[in-house]
Write a protein that holds these residues in place. Sequence first.
Motif, PDB file in Angstrom:
ATOM      1  N   SER A  35      19.441  -9.757 -11.283  1.00 47.73           N
ATOM      2  CA  SER A  35      18.137  -9.363 -11.783  1.00 47.73           C
ATOM      3  C   SER A  35      18.210  -8.010 -12.474  1.00 47.73           C
ATOM      4  O   SER A  35      18.911  -7.107 -12.048  1.00 47.73           O
ATOM      5  CB  SER A  35      17.150  -9.289 -10.609  1.00 47.73           C
ATOM      6  OG  SER A  35      15.937  -8.728 -11.024  1.00 47.73           O
ATOM      7  N   TRP A  45      15.555  -6.257 -12.693  1.00 43.44           N
ATOM      8  CA  TRP A  45      14.417  -5.564 -12.120  1.00 43.44           C
ATOM      9  C   TRP A  45      14.851  -4.202 -11.565  1.00 43.44           C
ATOM     10  O   TRP A  45      14.211  -3.190 -11.800  1.00 43.44           O
ATOM     11  CB  TRP A  45      13.813  -6.450 -11.028  1.00 43.44           C
ATOM     12  CG  TRP A  45      12.657  -5.842 -10.290  1.00 43.44           C
ATOM     13  CD1 TRP A  45      11.934  -4.728 -10.620  1.00 43.44           C
ATOM     14  CD2 TRP A  45      12.089  -6.333  -9.075  1.00 43.44           C
ATOM     15  NE1 TRP A  45      10.954  -4.488  -9.676  1.00 43.44           N
ATOM     16  CE2 TRP A  45      11.020  -5.466  -8.723  1.00 43.44           C
ATOM     17  CE3 TRP A  45      12.355  -7.424  -8.261  1.00 43.44           C
ATOM     18  CZ2 TRP A  45      10.251  -5.670  -7.579  1.00 43.44           C
ATOM     19  CZ3 TRP A  45      11.595  -7.627  -7.132  1.00 43.44           C
ATOM     20  CH2 TRP A  45      10.550  -6.761  -6.798  1.00 43.44           C
ATOM     21  N   ALA A  73      14.868  -2.933  -8.476  1.00 42.33           N
ATOM     22  CA  ALA A  73      13.802  -2.375  -7.650  1.00 42.33           C
ATOM     23  C   ALA A  73      14.340  -1.337  -6.676  1.00 42.33           C
ATOM     24  O   ALA A  73      15.452  -1.459  -6.168  1.00 42.33           O
ATOM     25  CB  ALA A  73      13.118  -3.494  -6.873  1.00 42.33           C
ATOM     26  N   ALA A  78      10.048  -2.349  -3.694  1.00 45.07           N
ATOM     27  CA  ALA A  78      10.182  -3.721  -3.212  1.00 45.07           C
ATOM     28  C   ALA A  78       9.350  -3.982  -1.964  1.00 45.07           C
ATOM     29  O   ALA A  78       8.831  -5.083  -1.770  1.00 45.07           O
ATOM     30  CB  ALA A  78      11.655  -4.027  -2.921  1.00 45.07           C
ATOM     31  N   LEU A 122      10.255  -9.069  -1.061  1.00 45.37           N
ATOM     32  CA  LEU A 122      11.199  -8.508  -0.091  1.00 45.37           C
ATOM     33  C   LEU A 122      10.956  -9.063   1.303  1.00 45.37           C
ATOM     34  O   LEU A 122      11.900  -9.413   2.029  1.00 45.37           O
ATOM     35  CB  LEU A 122      11.089  -6.985  -0.081  1.00 45.37           C
ATOM     36  CG  LEU A 122      12.006  -6.268   0.927  1.00 45.37           C
ATOM     37  CD1 LEU A 122      13.465  -6.547   0.606  1.00 45.37           C
ATOM     38  CD2 LEU A 122      11.746  -4.764   0.930  1.00 45.37           C
ATOM     39  N   THR A 171      20.675 -10.651  -2.649  1.00 46.08           N
ATOM     40  CA  THR A 171      20.031  -9.344  -2.729  1.00 46.08           C
ATOM     41  C   THR A 171      20.149  -8.786  -4.141  1.00 46.08           C
ATOM     42  O   THR A 171      19.186  -8.253  -4.718  1.00 46.08           O
ATOM     43  CB  THR A 171      20.675  -8.364  -1.727  1.00 46.08           C
ATOM     44  OG1 THR A 171      20.551  -8.889  -0.400  1.00 46.08           O
ATOM     45  CG2 THR A 171      19.989  -7.003  -1.784  1.00 46.08           C
ATOM     46  N   PHE A 193      16.877  -8.543  -6.578  1.00 48.27           N
ATOM     47  CA  PHE A 193      16.354  -7.187  -6.740  1.00 48.27           C
ATOM     48  C   PHE A 193      17.151  -6.313  -7.704  1.00 48.27           C
ATOM     49  O   PHE A 193      16.740  -5.195  -7.999  1.00 48.27           O
ATOM     50  CB  PHE A 193      16.293  -6.485  -5.375  1.00 48.27           C
ATOM     51  CG  PHE A 193      15.442  -7.205  -4.374  1.00 48.27           C
ATOM     52  CD1 PHE A 193      14.063  -7.163  -4.451  1.00 48.27           C
ATOM     53  CD2 PHE A 193      16.033  -7.949  -3.360  1.00 48.27           C
ATOM     54  CE1 PHE A 193      13.273  -7.832  -3.534  1.00 48.27           C
ATOM     55  CE2 PHE A 193      15.247  -8.624  -2.428  1.00 48.27           C
ATOM     56  CZ  PHE A 193      13.878  -8.575  -2.519  1.00 48.27           C
ATOM     57  N   TYR A 233      21.241  -1.470  -4.468  1.00 53.64           N
ATOM     58  CA  TYR A 233      21.682  -2.545  -3.584  1.00 53.64           C
ATOM     59  C   TYR A 233      21.831  -2.112  -2.132  1.00 53.64           C
ATOM     60  O   TYR A 233      21.335  -2.772  -1.212  1.00 53.64           O
ATOM     61  CB  TYR A 233      23.016  -3.119  -4.086  1.00 53.64           C
ATOM     62  CG  TYR A 233      23.659  -4.059  -3.098  1.00 53.64           C
ATOM     63  CD1 TYR A 233      23.268  -5.387  -3.032  1.00 53.64           C
ATOM     64  CD2 TYR A 233      24.633  -3.607  -2.218  1.00 53.64           C
ATOM     65  CE1 TYR A 233      23.839  -6.246  -2.113  1.00 53.64           C
ATOM     66  CE2 TYR A 233      25.199  -4.451  -1.292  1.00 53.64           C
ATOM     67  CZ  TYR A 233      24.810  -5.780  -1.247  1.00 53.64           C
ATOM     68  OH  TYR A 233      25.366  -6.614  -0.322  1.00 53.64           O
ATOM     69  N   LEU A 270      18.583  -1.607  -0.177  1.00 56.31           N
ATOM     70  CA  LEU A 270      17.868  -2.867   0.015  1.00 56.31           C
ATOM     71  C   LEU A 270      18.592  -3.767   1.009  1.00 56.31           C
ATOM     72  O   LEU A 270      17.979  -4.359   1.896  1.00 56.31           O
ATOM     73  CB  LEU A 270      17.708  -3.580  -1.333  1.00 56.31           C
ATOM     74  CG  LEU A 270      16.674  -2.957  -2.271  1.00 56.31           C
ATOM     75  CD1 LEU A 270      16.939  -3.382  -3.709  1.00 56.31           C
ATOM     76  CD2 LEU A 270      15.266  -3.362  -1.851  1.00 56.31           C
ATOM     77  N   CYS A 313      11.357 -17.098  -3.229  1.00 55.17           N
ATOM     78  CA  CYS A 313      11.784 -15.726  -3.541  1.00 55.17           C
ATOM     79  C   CYS A 313      12.403 -15.638  -4.928  1.00 55.17           C
ATOM     80  O   CYS A 313      12.114 -14.709  -5.693  1.00 55.17           O
ATOM     81  CB  CYS A 313      12.807 -15.255  -2.507  1.00 55.17           C
ATOM     82  SG  CYS A 313      12.131 -14.857  -0.902  1.00 55.17           S
ATOM     83  N   SER A 361      10.976 -13.541  -8.064  1.00 53.56           N
ATOM     84  CA  SER A 361      11.792 -12.489  -8.671  1.00 53.56           C
ATOM     85  C   SER A 361      11.900 -12.682 -10.175  1.00 53.56           C
ATOM     86  O   SER A 361      11.845 -11.714 -10.942  1.00 53.56           O
ATOM     87  CB  SER A 361      13.188 -12.476  -8.041  1.00 53.56           C
ATOM     88  OG  SER A 361      14.025 -11.568  -8.706  1.00 53.56           O
ATOM     89  N   THR A 402      10.818  -9.972 -12.860  1.00 57.47           N
ATOM     90  CA  THR A 402      11.771  -9.464 -13.842  1.00 57.47           C
ATOM     91  C   THR A 402      11.249  -9.646 -15.267  1.00 57.47           C
ATOM     92  O   THR A 402      11.360  -8.743 -16.098  1.00 57.47           O
ATOM     93  CB  THR A 402      13.126 -10.189 -13.698  1.00 57.47           C
ATOM     94  OG1 THR A 402      13.640  -9.965 -12.389  1.00 57.47           O
ATOM     95  CG2 THR A 402      14.127  -9.691 -14.719  1.00 57.47           C
TER      96      THR A 402
END
Length: 431
Positions: A222, A224, A226, A231, A237, A348, A352, A357, A360, A410, A414, A418
């Motif tokens: 992703s 994103w 985050a 998140a 999340l 993960t 996200f 990483y 999260l 999920c 996501s 994104t």
Amino acid sequence: METTKKNKSIYHWVILVCCVLTLMFAYSTRFGLSQLFTTEIIKETGFATSAYFLCTTIASVICIFTGPVAGKLLRGKYMRLTFVICCIGTMGFYSCYGLCHSLWQFYLVGALQGFFAMGACTIPVTVLITNWFEKNRGLMISIAMMGISIGGTVLSPVLSWVITSYGWRKAYFILGAASLIVLIPISAFIVRRSPEDVGLLPYGHGEESAGKQKKTKNVPASSWNATLKEARKTPILWMFAVGGFLIYFTSCIMGHMSYYLQTTGFSAASIATYISLFSAVAIIGKLVLGHIFDRFGPKGGILFGCGTFFLFLVAFIMVQGSPLMLYVAAVLYGFGTCTATIAVPIMTTNIFGAKNYSELYGFVSAFTMTGSAIGSSGIGLIYDITGSYRPALIILAALTALTIVVMFICIDMSKKRTASENITAAQGQEA
């Protein structure tokens, strides 16, 4: 030309080997090999089995709280210091089991080694793989996780000989010392948090062409990216954390498999064959699952991983003294059991992004370790109430199917997030 050289440095593969060795000596030693001590400890001490295994539960509960902290520390400039301290703390205290005589001493040692464990095992390994590899990241995580299976396969006969020759107490000291001899140089002198620290780029950086993306169904991580704070304000999340909890909860059937097979009439030799077969398949299974995540994206990976685990549970329910069904279950479990160690770290990043990483993954690990902490006792409680493992297996199969649904939701959420972030960024550039 310079970028190509930096992308293809041998140091990337040194990091990968270090990750394999880390999981061999910091993870498989404490989980896969721990069962080799159990019989001798209970025989000598006379502890009740449930009372003795409580030390494992205590360690898992401690990990629930230390996982998020380890994730934050491993993200920044203190990564190597955190890694080396946690390696020393984990295996140093683990060897102290050899000094224990009373239950409270086992519980104390379990808590102490659990305090450091999250900073010495899967979190630093997956952080390193995420930072050092962009191309085929799922496959690289799978190769690293093979260290768990390789450790059990290679070290098991050696440790069995040590226990037989010197006793379980000295075996703990020998195993701890051998592990530290490997882990300290890796964590203190060899690994670097990211390739940029040594003037390199992540492996495969900038190599994924649009043409290749069209030829495969590979879904990149992703964009994103985050933060944990961001998140936590989204349902994505929390739903992903529930999915991780379910994966680790259902995987706790591993601790009950041998006893269940005994209750269905299998001999010790047949059970040993079953364990050897699924262990061998798991080595291949990690590579297969990692490739599927890279080739078909997170939905393909979770469908294969949870799907084979679901089929294993169905086969396990039907095993009832049938050697053929036993071997079918072993093969399915060999593939399905890889989901816990492979799917959560890969997803993960997929959901996200890779930038934050470690933080999260550390947060999500609190939920996965909660699943590990209560899963085994939960399955045992159902068995105690009903007098059979069949109801527990049916419930686990239903929860595995639910996991697929949760993770698919999920992934879709996501993608929408994104896309929204990309539109916002494009509008900002136009302005």
